[in-house]
Each structure stands twice: as structure tokens, then as C-alpha cells.
Motif scaffolding. Structure first.
Motif, PDB file in Angstrom:
ATOM      1  N   ASP A 194      26.168  38.061   1.223  1.00 24.12           N
ATOM      2  CA  ASP A 194      25.663  38.277  -0.371  1.00 24.12           C
ATOM      3  C   ASP A 194      26.291  39.466  -0.769  1.00 24.12           C
ATOM      4  O   ASP A 194      25.693  40.676  -0.398  1.00 24.12           O
ATOM      5  N   GLU A 195      27.458  39.576  -1.438  1.00 25.14           N
ATOM      6  CA  GLU A 195      28.191  40.761  -1.897  1.00 25.14           C
ATOM      7  C   GLU A 195      27.121  41.525  -2.829  1.00 25.14           C
ATOM      8  O   GLU A 195      26.930  42.560  -2.870  1.00 25.14           O
ATOM      9  N   ARG A 196      26.381  40.806  -3.743  1.00 24.52           N
ATOM     10  CA  ARG A 196      25.253  41.587  -4.461  1.00 24.52           C
ATOM     11  C   ARG A 196      24.352  42.066  -3.706  1.00 24.52           C
ATOM     12  O   ARG A 196      23.889  43.391  -4.117  1.00 24.52           O
ATOM     13  N   MET A 197      23.742  41.652  -2.885  1.00 27.07           N
ATOM     14  CA  MET A 197      22.891  42.341  -1.770  1.00 27.07           C
ATOM     15  C   MET A 197      23.532  43.523  -1.154  1.00 27.07           C
ATOM     16  O   MET A 197      22.888  44.613  -0.999  1.00 27.07           O
ATOM     17  N   VAL A 198      24.564  43.575  -0.654  1.00 24.26           N
ATOM     18  CA  VAL A 198      25.322  44.681  -0.220  1.00 24.26           C
ATOM     19  C   VAL A 198      25.299  45.594  -1.147  1.00 24.26           C
ATOM     20  O   VAL A 198      25.382  46.959  -0.970  1.00 24.26           O
TER      21      VAL A 198
ATOM     22  N   MET B 199      25.158  28.117   0.746  1.00 25.21           N
ATOM     23  CA  MET B 199      25.164  27.853  -0.637  1.00 25.21           C
ATOM     24  C   MET B 199      25.295  29.424  -1.450  1.00 25.21           C
ATOM     25  O   MET B 199      24.363  30.243  -1.100  1.00 25.21           O
ATOM     26  N   LYS B 200      26.334  29.622  -2.304  1.00 22.91           N
ATOM     27  CA  LYS B 200      26.357  30.957  -2.808  1.00 22.91           C
ATOM     28  C   LYS B 200      25.431  31.170  -4.028  1.00 22.91           C
ATOM     29  O   LYS B 200      25.046  30.395  -4.846  1.00 22.91           O
ATOM     30  N   ARG B 201      24.714  32.300  -3.975  1.00 18.97           N
ATOM     31  CA  ARG B 201      23.704  32.573  -4.990  1.00 18.97           C
ATOM     32  C   ARG B 201      24.272  32.978  -6.210  1.00 18.97           C
ATOM     33  O   ARG B 201      25.220  33.654  -6.092  1.00 18.97           O
ATOM     34  N   THR B 202      23.522  32.787  -7.304  1.00 18.04           N
ATOM     35  CA  THR B 202      24.024  33.592  -8.518  1.00 18.04           C
ATOM     36  C   THR B 202      23.216  34.875  -8.273  1.00 18.04           C
ATOM     37  O   THR B 202      22.649  35.197  -7.739  1.00 18.04           O
TER      38      THR B 202
ATOM     39  N   THR C   5      19.867  36.130  -6.634  1.00 21.04           N
ATOM     40  CA  THR C   5      19.756  37.096  -5.792  1.00 21.04           C
ATOM     41  C   THR C   5      18.821  38.387  -5.906  1.00 21.04           C
ATOM     42  O   THR C   5      18.115  38.770  -5.181  1.00 21.04           O
ATOM     43  N   ASP C   6      18.670  38.526  -7.352  1.00 19.57           N
ATOM     44  CA  ASP C   6      17.960  39.719  -7.915  1.00 19.57           C
ATOM     45  C   ASP C   6      16.355  39.230  -7.700  1.00 19.57           C
ATOM     46  O   ASP C   6      15.416  39.670  -7.423  1.00 19.57           O
ATOM     47  N   ALA C   7      16.264  37.752  -7.926  1.00 12.54           N
ATOM     48  CA  ALA C   7      14.769  37.121  -7.620  1.00 12.54           C
ATOM     49  C   ALA C   7      14.347  37.263  -6.255  1.00 12.54           C
ATOM     50  O   ALA C   7      13.316  37.634  -5.916  1.00 12.54           O
ATOM     51  N   LEU C   8      15.242  36.959  -5.298  1.00 15.51           N
ATOM     52  CA  LEU C   8      15.025  37.125  -4.029  1.00 15.51           C
ATOM     53  C   LEU C   8      14.809  38.493  -3.326  1.00 15.51           C
ATOM     54  O   LEU C   8      13.812  38.946  -2.959  1.00 15.51           O
TER      55      LEU C   8
END
Length: 252
Positions: free
Chosen positions: A70-74, A1-4, A8-11
């Protein structure tokens, strides 16, 4: 499931807590030792998150690449560690040729995969003969927490495990590697013990999600969280997290 982005920031915030604790630092160092990489060797950190492990391995003189779906993670990893190569990719489809790598590392990743066996097969594909694989993860049924409400604590731990795709995958990791033809398979357990406030945000998150899932009532959950917070402030909290490290060698 794709994260918002917010999820992602919370993770990332939770990962930063884990990365910064002494036990997390020691476990990462142990995983690098088990990879047994010579300077210049190519290694992938699968599910690299915000990028710390790939950066640390690069500082040890290896050619490390971090991958994450996760593109945001990268993006965050690339911003924090701009000298390291980070790429968007999944554990099941890695951006490397056959036998290209000498090392494969995945930390707290396999429990979120739909098909861990497929990921192990992909690891075998990208590893050169005698290459090393190291898998780090926890068993979500074995989170040990002291509280004045043990029944609710069991409910919270079980609710957390029930939300995970593969909460007990670490129990299968050795056999997954053996089934894929890996040799020299070893398993270690490193238990993190927390008595202060460091992990209270994680405990509060577990309890809040159990409440959202209607596993418990609001008032009872808030009392539980308040108790854990007070224990942490007094250095009387007790949280034990067994972390399992499974390592192996690709057959020559």
C-alpha cells in the motif's frame, strides 16, 4: 483489492490502537527476541503498515527495512519514521537478493495473502542460511466476546472471518514452514484480554461490517454495539484475542 486513502487511514487508526496497547508492545518485543538478530543484521518487516516495528528494530541496532504493498501506508511510515527505509513491495516479490537477509518478520499479514505458501518460499529465498523467520497472526474464528446476545456475537465473529482471505492461516503456518524446509519450528500463543473501552472501536467496526453484509439487522446490531460500549465504560467488557507466533530457522 486496492484500498482508498480513507480505507487505509481507517486501518492505520486501528493498527495504532493495537500498537499502543501493552499486549501489542509485548508481542512485538517477543517477535524481535525470536528473530535473534545481532547488531547490524539485515531484517525485513513484511506488511509493515505505518512502520512502528521496523523503527523499533532499527533502534535495536539492526538494519531494518519495512515493505508494504500500500503506497499510502509506506508514505505514512516514511513520514513518521524518516530515518528508516520503507519500500512498496509485496510478500510474494520482495526487493532483496538471494540470501541477503538474516531476519524476516510478518505481523498480521498472511491472512490477507492469496498464496501464503508462495510468500514463505519468497521468505526462504531472501533469508541467509540460519536466518530466522517470525510470523504473527490471529485465528479469526477464535475471537472471544462476552455479550447478552451470544447468537448475534457468533454471527458477527463468523461474518468477520468470512471476509478474510485466510482466516485460519495461523493453523497452517507451522506446516507451511516445514514444507518449505525450515527447521526449529516453534509456535506460541499470547492471548490479549480487554475489559475497558480500548477495543470498542474494533468491535463496532466488526458489527457494522456484519450489518452491511446483511448478516444482521440495523436495530439489533446497534443494540449490540451500545452494550459493548457500556461494558467498556464500566470496565465490564470481555474480549479475548489469541495471537499466534510461529518462528523457524532457514536450513543451513
Amino acid at each position: 483489492m486496492k484500498r482508498t486513502h480513507a480505507e487505509t487511514d481507517a486501518l492505520i487508526a486501528l493498527l495504532d490502537i493495537g500498537d499502543g496497547i501493552p499486549g501489542g508492545q509485548e508481542l512485538r518485543r517477543r517477535s524481535y527476541q525470536l528473530l535473534d538478530l545481532a547488531p547490524g543484521s539485515a531484517v525485513v518487516d513484511v506488511g509493515c503498515g505505518s512502520g512502528r516495528a521496523a523503527a523499533e528494530m532499527s533502534a535495536l541496532g539492526v538494519t531494518a527495512v519495512g515493505v508494504d504493498p500500500d503506497e499510502r501506508m509506506v508514505a505514512v511510515a516514511s513520514e513518521r519514521w524518516p530515518a528508516v527505509d520503507y519500500r512498496v513491495a509485496t510478500a510474494e516479490e520482495l526487493p532483496f537478493g538471494d540470501a541477503e537477509l538474516r531476519g524476516y518478520r510478518a505481523d498480521k499479514v498472511f491472512h490477507v495473502l492469496d498464496d501464503p505458501a508462495r510468500a514463505v518460499d519468497e521468505a526462504r529465498r531472501v533469508l541467509a542460511p540460519r536466518g530466522r523467520i517470525v510470523l504473527v497472526g490471529q485465528d479469526w474464528d477464535t475471537i472471544v466476546i462476552d455479550s447478552d446476545d451470544p447468537a448475534l456475537t457468533r454471527t458477527i465473529v463468523q461474518a468477520a472471518a468470512d471476509r478474510i482471505r485466510g482466516p485460519r492461516v495461523v493453523r497452517r503456518s507451522r506446516n507451511l514452514l516445514l514444507d518449505a524446509g525450515f527447521t526449529d519450528v516453534t509456535v506460541e500463543v499470547h492471548t490479549w484480554i480487554f475489559t475497558g473501552s480500548t477495543m470498542v472501536p474494533m468491535l463496532a467496526d466488526l458489527a457494522a461490517k456484519a450489518r452491511t453484509g446483511e448478516a444482521t439487522s440495523d436495530a439489533r446490531t446497534e443494540t449490540w454495539i451500545a452494550d459493548q460500549r457500556a461494558r467498556g465504560e464500566q470496565e465490564r467488557l470481555f474480549l479475548a484475542l489469541p495471537m499466534f507466533v510461529t518462528a523457524a530457522t532457514r536450513r543451513a
